[in-house]
Design a protein around this motif. Structure first.
Motif, PDB file in Angstrom:
ATOM      1  N   GLN A  39       7.895   1.863   1.213  1.00 42.36           N
ATOM      2  CA  GLN A  39       9.043   1.490   2.024  1.00 42.36           C
ATOM      3  C   GLN A  39       8.887   0.090   2.605  1.00 42.36           C
ATOM      4  O   GLN A  39       9.747  -0.365   3.360  1.00 42.36           O
ATOM      5  CB  GLN A  39       9.243   2.518   3.141  1.00 42.36           C
ATOM      6  N   ALA A  40       7.791  -0.579   2.274  1.00 36.12           N
ATOM      7  CA  ALA A  40       7.509  -1.944   2.719  1.00 36.12           C
ATOM      8  C   ALA A  40       6.520  -2.534   1.717  1.00 36.12           C
ATOM      9  O   ALA A  40       5.881  -1.786   0.963  1.00 36.12           O
ATOM     10  CB  ALA A  40       6.905  -1.931   4.130  1.00 36.12           C
ATOM     11  N   HIS A  43       2.418  -0.474   2.148  1.00 40.31           N
ATOM     12  CA  HIS A  43       2.667   0.905   2.587  1.00 40.31           C
ATOM     13  C   HIS A  43       1.491   1.742   2.113  1.00 40.31           C
ATOM     14  O   HIS A  43       1.378   2.078   0.938  1.00 40.31           O
ATOM     15  CB  HIS A  43       3.980   1.436   2.018  1.00 40.31           C
ATOM     16  N   HIS A 107       1.386   6.591   8.087  1.00 39.34           N
ATOM     17  CA  HIS A 107       1.933   5.557   7.217  1.00 39.34           C
ATOM     18  C   HIS A 107       1.622   4.220   7.871  1.00 39.34           C
ATOM     19  O   HIS A 107       1.991   3.993   9.028  1.00 39.34           O
ATOM     20  CB  HIS A 107       3.455   5.687   7.101  1.00 39.34           C
ATOM     21  N   LEU A 109       2.639   0.478   7.609  1.00 40.71           N
ATOM     22  CA  LEU A 109       3.709  -0.320   7.018  1.00 40.71           C
ATOM     23  C   LEU A 109       3.612  -1.755   7.504  1.00 40.71           C
ATOM     24  O   LEU A 109       3.427  -1.989   8.708  1.00 40.71           O
ATOM     25  CB  LEU A 109       5.068   0.247   7.425  1.00 40.71           C
TER      26      LEU A 109
END
Length: 119
Positions: A39-40, A43, A107, A109
């Motif tokens: 998502q980045a 990650h 997570h 990120l």
């Protein structure tokens, strides 16, 4: 039993080496690997090797292991050169919050703007 590997847990299988993952850091108690659906730009999932269904149950049972997980998330951020620009550590707890694997995990990120509040 809490802390014991679960046969049906994807992350327990990664810890055991039964499922491949791109591991970026490993200690005696923690494994960190790249998310397969990032998502980045950075990650990474940071997980305890011991199985607990979520971060709260991990913290209640093993506060030192929880501290290890957070410290190692910081080490991964440094290794990924994310400290100066900033990074986020997220724990999703429960299906309604987006938790899809019920093995405690953070997570990490970084690498893009991370607006607040998220989602």
């Amino acid at each position: 039993m809490a802390g014991e590997p679960q046969a049906d847990c994807l992350f327990c299988k990664i810890v055991a080496g039964e499922v491949p993952a791109t591991v970026v850091r490993e200690t005696e108690t923690i494994v960190a690997f790249r998310d397969i659906n990032p998502q980045a730009p950075t990650h990474v999932l940071v997980i305890p090797k011991a199985h607990y269904p979520d971060a709260v149950s991990l913290a209640a049972a093993e506060p030192q292991l929880t501290a290890d997980l957070l410290r190692e998330a910081g080490e991964v951020a440094a290794q990924e050169k994310a400290v100066e620009a900033g990074y986020r550590i997220v724990f999703n707890t429960g299906a309604g919050a987006g938790q899809t694997v019920f093995h405690a995990h953070a997570h990490l990120l970084a690498g893009r703007g991370l607006a607040w509040p998220p989602g």
